[in-house]
Design an enzyme around this catalytic site. Sequence first.
Site, PDB file in Angstrom:
ATOM      1  CE  LYS A  34       2.427  -0.024  -2.672  1.00  0.00           C
ATOM      2  NZ  LYS A  34       2.724  -0.035  -4.590  1.00  0.00           N
ATOM      3  CB  THR A  35       2.430   5.053  -5.537  1.00  0.00           C
ATOM      4  OG1 THR A  35       2.421   3.232  -4.950  1.00  0.00           O
ATOM      5  CG2 THR A  35       2.639   5.525  -7.079  1.00  0.00           C
ATOM      6  CG  ASP A 225       5.202  -1.434  -6.389  1.00  0.00           C
ATOM      7  OD1 ASP A 225       5.033  -1.182  -5.494  1.00  0.00           O
ATOM      8  OD2 ASP A 225       4.508  -1.104  -7.059  1.00  0.00           O
ATOM      9  CD  GLU A 226       2.189  -3.854  -4.226  1.00  0.00           C
ATOM     10  OE1 GLU A 226       2.255  -4.388  -2.753  1.00  0.00           O
ATOM     11  OE2 GLU A 226       0.727  -2.641  -4.212  1.00  0.00           O
ATOM     12  CD  GLN A 257      -1.887  -3.129   1.951  1.00  0.00           C
ATOM     13  OE1 GLN A 257      -2.794  -3.335   1.314  1.00  0.00           O
ATOM     14  NE2 GLN A 257      -1.107  -2.588   2.127  1.00  0.00           N
ATOM     15  NE  ARG A 618      -7.473  -2.053   0.706  1.00  0.00           N
ATOM     16  CZ  ARG A 618      -6.685  -1.419   0.652  1.00  0.00           C
ATOM     17  NH1 ARG A 618      -5.955  -0.097  -0.369  1.00  0.00           N
ATOM     18  NH2 ARG A 618      -5.439  -1.738   1.832  1.00  0.00           N
TER      19      ARG A 618
END
Length: 765
Positions: A34-35, A225-226, A257, A618
């Site tokens: 994503k980043t 973002d997010e 998420q 994770r």
Amino acid sequence: MNENLLEQLNEGQREAVVYCDGPQLVIAGAGSGKTRVLTYKIAYLLQQGMDPWNILALTFTNKAAREMKERIGRLVGSERARYLQMGTFHSVFARILRAEAAALDFQSNFTIYDQSDSRSLVKSIIKEMQLDDKVYKPASVADRISMAKNHLLLPQAYAQSSWATDDAQHKRPALKNIYIRYSERCKQANAMDFDDLLVYTYMLLKNHEDIRQKYIERFQYVLVDEYQDTNYAQKEILVYLYDKNKNNICAVGDDAQSIYSFRGAQIDNILSFSKEFDGTQIFLDINYRSTKNIINAANSLIMKNSYRITDKPTIQGVKENGDFLTLKPAYSDKEEAIIVCNDIQRIKRKDQCHYSDFAILYRTNSQSRSFEEQMRKDGIPYRIYGGLSFYQRKEIKDVIAYYRVVSNPNDEEALRRIINYPTRGIGDTTVNKIVETANTYGVSLWTVICQPVLFHLSLAKGTATKIEAFRQLIESWITRVDKEDAYELGHAIIMESGISKEIYGSNNPDDLSRQENLEEFLGGMQDFVEGRREEGMEEQVFLSDFLQEVALLTDLDSDDGDADDKVVLMTIHSAKGLEFPTVFVVGLEENIFPSPMCTNSMRELEEERRLLYVAITRAEKHCILTCAQNRWRYGKMEYDTPSRFIKDIDSHLLQVESERGGIAPAVSVARRPVSRMQNPRPVATQFMADPKPRLIPVRQESRLPQSSVGDIGLKEGNVIEHQRFGVGKVIRIEGSGENTKATVEFKNAGTKQLLLKFAKYTIIG
């Protein structure tokens, strides 16, 4: 940006970067880069000729903004990157509000109140209005006002809304008036709180078309973002910042998420983005983090949710298949901690890795206690990520300070901590007088408190009465220190001191966490008392014995070697965005995970399921799940059932380690037999009957009748199922009558010697 850089992206990432033909939602699955996409997209826009000051990038943390700007600088040069309009929602909008303050009747040098400032002002208003601060708790009221602002519900509208009706039903009818006065006082002080930075930005754009058009033209491309973490106010601001004929918008996030509804985040924002902005969707579904079995297990879980953008699996893997997820049931939270610590040592040896490659993830902070205690016993270095060690939390230190004073009333530090907690009208001036008098005569503070006249302590009559009441309270417990066990007296101190009433006075998130910590603390205390008796160490376990144990656990100054090489303990909420080779997801039981507060609606339950999805994703190589059959809660051993979410995971991808040590597919997660020493009631029933559990009076311990000790038929070689230590084999039996002891070698807990008149077990072989 050159072609070589674009070639470093996979097909989906490349498509997301180069698409600039309209509003765009990039659904970026866990571990899909994503980043990387956001960074490259901004660099691509700059390469296409857009000026950096025409790009607005909104993040949720300053750290994320800094790191992204640094990465963009490495791609296009730091000089161009420095002019990007990038930062958190609050920091970017604060700059806009300072520039446009006059339009809102503010001065440009307005103060920004942090949470502490806001709560302090609310506290002052409550006092001025002569309201009971036990009913109108400042923190709770401030949180309520904050949530209203996140829904763009302004003071006057709030007073006419269902929120005010709900306040009245909860016996807080004046809350709407506090909100009105709070807003007026902020304006008078030329101050905005953090939520105002959103509210006033929204009002600025909504009510001032010329200003709105200015920022639409300035921000030719808005990137967020997010996006799944945005609240209603943030989404509405973005609506006003976008004009399909003049600028563009790109949001990046993952509906799977979305786990922050308690902070005001609304999953509907990402679910309805394409309809709201009439945009396209691009999926990033290749996960580079985890093995395929971990990914497939996570997918099988999240596909049980209804509130989703797509019916397809969220992510797919490119790594090897790897290990299956493993579920390791335990008999108690004590055995659960032993299992996890044993596995850490085993995997560390096998994989030749570091302690920092392990993370223990739990639903609530209070669950850290048993793991912290076991890791200290095993010499495993650890750190609490984003929080305090269990015994360093304020509510725990307050309780322990009471215990220290009762065991040793001359303990000055502990006495000073509790003399006015909970508030009993003994202020700093009075305490300083006591300290000065004690220093003058070379005696302890307690000595002065017990004989104020003898030491010429000059106090007003009302204050002297309060000091005497405090002395009598402490004395009442001191007389019981050698008559009652540690748990009975410890429980009584919490109830009679007013700590219980103070901590249970509200249901805001901070207070709920304190309640969980207090209940976990008492559970650990009860476990300590039972364990000492059962293992034949002491028949009477007093408060001083418990304090000695706690003193060893709270010695945080020991050298753990490499400061960075430590196992990480954290809540799942804190773990979002992180990754570890090995992840333990612990406490997978009903009424822990899912939380009992989140089972009232399908929407809340689905967020809990997303939380488990976040936890599983994770893990890079190993993901181990644990649940415990028994936990001390509310003064007694509670029987727990495995979390409903375990059954949501594809049974072909989850193996269960049996009590005897074997591994089997998770075709079903069945309940294990209940010890004959128990008469359990499933916790779910208790919570349905009482959704807000409280500390309950101590039950008298039920012991195995002494006359039956010789009749139980326990023999060397028997296999037993123990309530706390799990399955073990009897190695030796010695003694007779009430002194009969058995040495048992347990599968996980090692060798223990049990005093049978206190032992709780079932013979299973």
